[in-house]
Design a protein around this motif. Structure first.
Motif, PDB file in Angstrom:
ATOM      1  N   VAL A  67       0.874  -1.164   0.000  1.00 31.93           N
ATOM      2  CA  VAL A  67       0.000   0.000   0.000  1.00 31.93           C
ATOM      3  C   VAL A  67       0.917   1.221   0.000  1.00 31.93           C
ATOM      4  CG1 VAL A  67      -1.831   1.256   1.206  1.00 31.93           C
ATOM      5  CG2 VAL A  67      -1.751  -1.250   1.321  1.00 31.93           C
ATOM      6  N   HIS A  68       0.638   2.192  -0.870  1.00 24.62           N
ATOM      7  CA  HIS A  68       1.567   3.317  -0.964  1.00 24.62           C
ATOM      8  C   HIS A  68       0.851   4.658  -0.913  1.00 24.62           C
ATOM      9  CE1 HIS A  68       0.631   4.753  -5.060  1.00 24.62           C
ATOM     10  NE2 HIS A  68       0.276   3.496  -5.266  1.00 24.62           N
ATOM     11  N   GLY A  69       1.606   5.652  -0.452  1.00 25.00           N
ATOM     12  CA  GLY A  69       1.208   7.044  -0.559  1.00 25.00           C
ATOM     13  C   GLY A  69       2.061   7.695  -1.627  1.00 25.00           C
ATOM     14  N   GLY A  70       2.335   8.991  -1.457  1.00 23.61           N
ATOM     15  CA  GLY A  70       3.175   9.675  -2.433  1.00 23.61           C
ATOM     16  C   GLY A  70       3.269  11.157  -2.151  1.00 23.61           C
ATOM     17  N   GLY A  71       3.462  11.509  -0.885  1.00 23.48           N
ATOM     18  CA  GLY A  71       3.498  12.912  -0.481  1.00 23.48           C
ATOM     19  C   GLY A  71       4.460  13.775  -1.267  1.00 23.48           C
ATOM     20  N   SER A 179      -3.063   1.910  -4.426  1.00 25.03           N
ATOM     21  CA  SER A 179      -3.028   3.352  -4.190  1.00 25.03           C
ATOM     22  C   SER A 179      -4.140   3.724  -3.212  1.00 25.03           C
ATOM     23  CB  SER A 179      -3.239   4.112  -5.500  1.00 25.03           C
ATOM     24  OG  SER A 179      -2.318   3.706  -6.483  1.00 25.03           O
ATOM     25  N   SER A 180      -3.812   4.603  -2.255  1.00 25.80           N
ATOM     26  CA  SER A 180      -4.749   4.893  -1.158  1.00 25.80           C
ATOM     27  C   SER A 180      -5.733   6.006  -1.519  1.00 25.80           C
ATOM     28  CB  SER A 180      -3.979   5.262   0.109  1.00 25.80           C
ATOM     29  OG  SER A 180      -3.162   6.393  -0.130  1.00 25.80           O
ATOM     30  N   ILE A 181      -6.545   5.733  -2.532  1.00 27.70           N
ATOM     31  CA  ILE A 181      -7.671   6.604  -2.849  1.00 27.70           C
ATOM     32  C   ILE A 181      -8.925   5.744  -2.870  1.00 27.70           C
ATOM     33  CG2 ILE A 181      -6.444   8.422  -4.085  1.00 27.70           C
ATOM     34  CD1 ILE A 181      -6.913   7.008  -6.664  1.00 27.70           C
ATOM     35  N   ALA A 182     -10.068   6.358  -2.595  1.00 29.82           N
ATOM     36  CA  ALA A 182     -11.304   5.590  -2.444  1.00 29.82           C
ATOM     37  C   ALA A 182     -12.488   6.398  -2.950  1.00 29.82           C
ATOM     38  CB  ALA A 182     -11.516   5.219  -0.975  1.00 29.82           C
ATOM     39  N   ARG A 183     -13.539   5.688  -3.350  1.00 27.19           N
ATOM     40  CA  ARG A 183     -14.763   6.359  -3.784  1.00 27.19           C
ATOM     41  C   ARG A 183     -15.799   6.270  -2.663  1.00 27.19           C
ATOM     42  NH1 ARG A 183     -16.525   8.253  -8.549  1.00 27.19           N
ATOM     43  NH2 ARG A 183     -14.749   7.353  -9.672  1.00 27.19           N
ATOM     44  N   SER A 184     -16.620   7.308  -2.584  1.00 28.08           N
ATOM     45  CA  SER A 184     -17.662   7.361  -1.566  1.00 28.08           C
ATOM     46  C   SER A 184     -18.986   6.847  -2.114  1.00 28.08           C
ATOM     47  CB  SER A 184     -17.848   8.802  -1.091  1.00 28.08           C
ATOM     48  OG  SER A 184     -18.996   8.914  -0.276  1.00 28.08           O
ATOM     49  N   GLN A 185     -19.688   6.067  -1.305  1.00 36.19           N
ATOM     50  CA  GLN A 185     -21.047   5.647  -1.662  1.00 36.19           C
ATOM     51  C   GLN A 185     -22.040   6.786  -1.425  1.00 36.19           C
ATOM     52  OE1 GLN A 185     -21.698   1.992   0.607  1.00 36.19           O
ATOM     53  NE2 GLN A 185     -21.487   0.793  -1.259  1.00 36.19           N
ATOM     54  N   ASP A 186     -21.668   7.720  -0.564  1.00 38.81           N
ATOM     55  CA  ASP A 186     -22.578   8.815  -0.224  1.00 38.81           C
ATOM     56  C   ASP A 186     -22.768   9.785  -1.388  1.00 38.81           C
ATOM     57  OD1 ASP A 186     -22.619   7.722   2.316  1.00 38.81           O
ATOM     58  OD2 ASP A 186     -21.011   9.022   3.036  1.00 38.81           O
ATOM     59  N   ASP A 187     -21.650  10.281  -1.938  1.00 37.66           N
ATOM     60  CA  ASP A 187     -21.737  11.339  -2.943  1.00 37.66           C
ATOM     61  C   ASP A 187     -21.050  10.993  -4.259  1.00 37.66           C
ATOM     62  OD1 ASP A 187     -19.014  11.555  -2.339  1.00 37.66           O
ATOM     63  OD2 ASP A 187     -19.288  13.293  -1.031  1.00 37.66           O
ATOM     64  N   GLY A 188     -20.432   9.809  -4.350  1.00 35.97           N
ATOM     65  CA  GLY A 188     -19.785   9.392  -5.587  1.00 35.97           C
ATOM     66  C   GLY A 188     -18.427  10.018  -5.842  1.00 35.97           C
ATOM     67  N   HIS A 189     -17.976  10.895  -4.953  1.00 39.52           N
ATOM     68  CA  HIS A 189     -16.688  11.543  -5.131  1.00 39.52           C
ATOM     69  C   HIS A 189     -15.551  10.579  -4.796  1.00 39.52           C
ATOM     70  CE1 HIS A 189     -18.497  15.297  -5.944  1.00 39.52           C
ATOM     71  NE2 HIS A 189     -18.844  15.606  -4.715  1.00 39.52           N
ATOM     72  N   VAL A 193      -7.170   9.122   0.868  1.00 37.45           N
ATOM     73  CA  VAL A 193      -7.156   8.434   2.160  1.00 37.45           C
ATOM     74  C   VAL A 193      -5.712   8.322   2.647  1.00 37.45           C
ATOM     75  CG1 VAL A 193      -7.701   6.275   3.369  1.00 37.45           C
ATOM     76  CG2 VAL A 193      -9.238   7.122   1.582  1.00 37.45           C
ATOM     77  N   ASN A 194      -5.479   8.624   3.908  1.00 37.74           N
ATOM     78  CA  ASN A 194      -4.147   8.473   4.479  1.00 37.74           C
ATOM     79  C   ASN A 194      -3.643   7.044   4.255  1.00 37.74           C
ATOM     80  OD1 ASN A 194      -2.393   7.573   6.944  1.00 37.74           O
ATOM     81  ND2 ASN A 194      -2.189   9.788   6.860  1.00 37.74           N
ATOM     82  N   ALA A 195      -2.440   6.911   3.684  1.00 33.63           N
ATOM     83  CA  ALA A 195      -1.928   5.595   3.302  1.00 33.63           C
ATOM     84  C   ALA A 195      -1.640   4.706   4.511  1.00 33.63           C
ATOM     85  CB  ALA A 195      -0.681   5.750   2.450  1.00 33.63           C
ATOM     86  N   ASP A 196      -1.216   5.299   5.639  1.00 35.38           N
ATOM     87  CA  ASP A 196      -0.998   4.507   6.850  1.00 35.38           C
ATOM     88  C   ASP A 196      -2.318   3.898   7.328  1.00 35.38           C
ATOM     89  OD1 ASP A 196       1.821   5.172   7.194  1.00 35.38           O
ATOM     90  OD2 ASP A 196       1.121   7.178   7.725  1.00 35.38           O
ATOM     91  N   THR A 197      -3.359   4.717   7.316  1.00 36.75           N
ATOM     92  CA  THR A 197      -4.685   4.267   7.738  1.00 36.75           C
ATOM     93  C   THR A 197      -5.207   3.182   6.807  1.00 36.75           C
ATOM     94  OG1 THR A 197      -5.120   6.497   8.566  1.00 36.75           O
ATOM     95  CG2 THR A 197      -7.017   5.051   8.311  1.00 36.75           C
ATOM     96  N   ALA A 198      -5.017   3.392   5.499  1.00 36.24           N
ATOM     97  CA  ALA A 198      -5.482   2.412   4.517  1.00 36.24           C
ATOM     98  C   ALA A 198      -4.757   1.076   4.682  1.00 36.24           C
ATOM     99  CB  ALA A 198      -5.268   2.950   3.101  1.00 36.24           C
TER     100      ALA A 198
END
Length: 309
Positions: A67-71, A179-189, A193-198
């Motif tokens: 799992v990676h970030g990329g600050g 990659s630590s990105i995610a889609r929302s079921q609430d609004d579709g955006h 997401v913080n990579a450590d948390t993910a």
């Protein structure tokens, strides 16, 4: 060179392999989630060593998940686009325009590079994001600052994990790179997401044996900045007591370790990604090089763990 001399010079290599044998036997077939970030992501030699370590784990019978970030890469691209890098409560303020850059950098640049490095050693790595197959679902995260909830844009809080795609890849002998990105079921955006948390959430959901977090320090310091003595091992309860005193950069890493070991992961480790082959040094040697967190109920088991610092 005589045969006797050749045998003598090779002996230390054999001893290192034998030291790793109990760990390999115990963890054969187990999942290891590795969060890749920090200086190790921008130094060419460290990147190459990281890829070698991950492939070694896979070839040794383990199931690594990256799992990676990329600050640093995100900062550079935001600068190129004339967008400001702003942080609140230790999190990147992510406007819709900034989110487009984050998504492009994580999925289109950093992930591709990691997959390429791993695949130099064979057809092993496959990249995906938290968006793919609903691997990570998130909602908007609003941190509390001075008693008020603050809108910091497209920053996500994980609401659900679906490990189906990852498990299918692992079953096929592949190395998932997420990659630590995610889609929302609430609004579709799409949310950042913080990579450590993910990594911690995925480790728990996968029932991983170990979570490993690579960072830019030696581990968790006992009394920073008064001392650079690293805590080699602590329980979940001990870590929980220390959390309020930690530097902001270490908080998501250690909160992730705490979440992992309280949700079925046997050990969580923070290790120095600035050291070449730090992953192998931590898990295959008796000394270890970082900080290991263990569940409260398994202290007696942890004392017997190979790789304990």
């Amino acid at each position: 060179m005589s045969n006797a001399t050749r045998k003598h010079t090779a002996l230390p290599k054999a001893q290192i392999l034998i030291e790793a044998l109990p760990w390999l036997t115990r963890h054969n077939g187990k999942t290891v989630v590795i969060k890749f970030g920090g200086n190790a992501m921008v130094n060419e030699e460290l990147k190459a060593a990281f890829a070698q370590d991950v492939v070694f784990l896979r070839q040794a019978g383990l199931k690594p998940v990256v799992v990676h970030g990329g600050g640093p890469q995100i900062n550079a691209q935001l600068d190129l686009h004339g967008l400001e890098s702003e942080f609140k409560a230790g999190l990147r303020v992510t406007t819709p325009e900034a989110m487009d850059v984050v998504r492009m950098v994580l999925a289109g640049q950093v992930q591709r590079e990691i997959v390429g490095l791993l695949n130099q050693h064979g057809p092993l790595a496959i990249g995906l994001t938290g968006e793919d197959a609903h691997t990570i679902t998130a909602t908007q995260h609003r941190p509390e600052i001075d008693g008020e909830l603050v809108d910091i844009g497209r920053v996500g809080e994980i609401t659900a994990i679906d490990t189906g795609a990852i498990e299918a890849l692992l079953e096929d002998g592949r190395i998932p790179v997420i990659s630590s990105i995610a889609r929302s079921q609430d609004d579709g955006h799409v949310y950042n997401v913080n990579a450590d948390t993910a990594a911690a959430a995925l480790a728990a959901a996968l029932g991983a044996e170990t979570l490993m977090v690579l960072t830019d320090v030696e581990g968790l310091y006992e009394d920073w900045p008064n001392s650079d003595e690293v805590i080699s091992r602590l329980t979940a309860k001990q870590l929980e007591k220390l959390l309020p005193e930690l530097a902001s950069g270490m908080v998501p890493k250690m909160e992730g370790c705490l979440h992992a070991v309280r949700n079925g992961v046997n050990t969580a480790r923070v290790i120095d990604g600035r050291v070449q082959h730090s992953i192998l040094l931590e898990i295959f040697t008796d000394e270890g090089i970082g900080t290991m967190v263990v569940p409260d109920a398994e202290n007696d088991v942890a004392n017997d763990a190979v790789g304990e610092s």
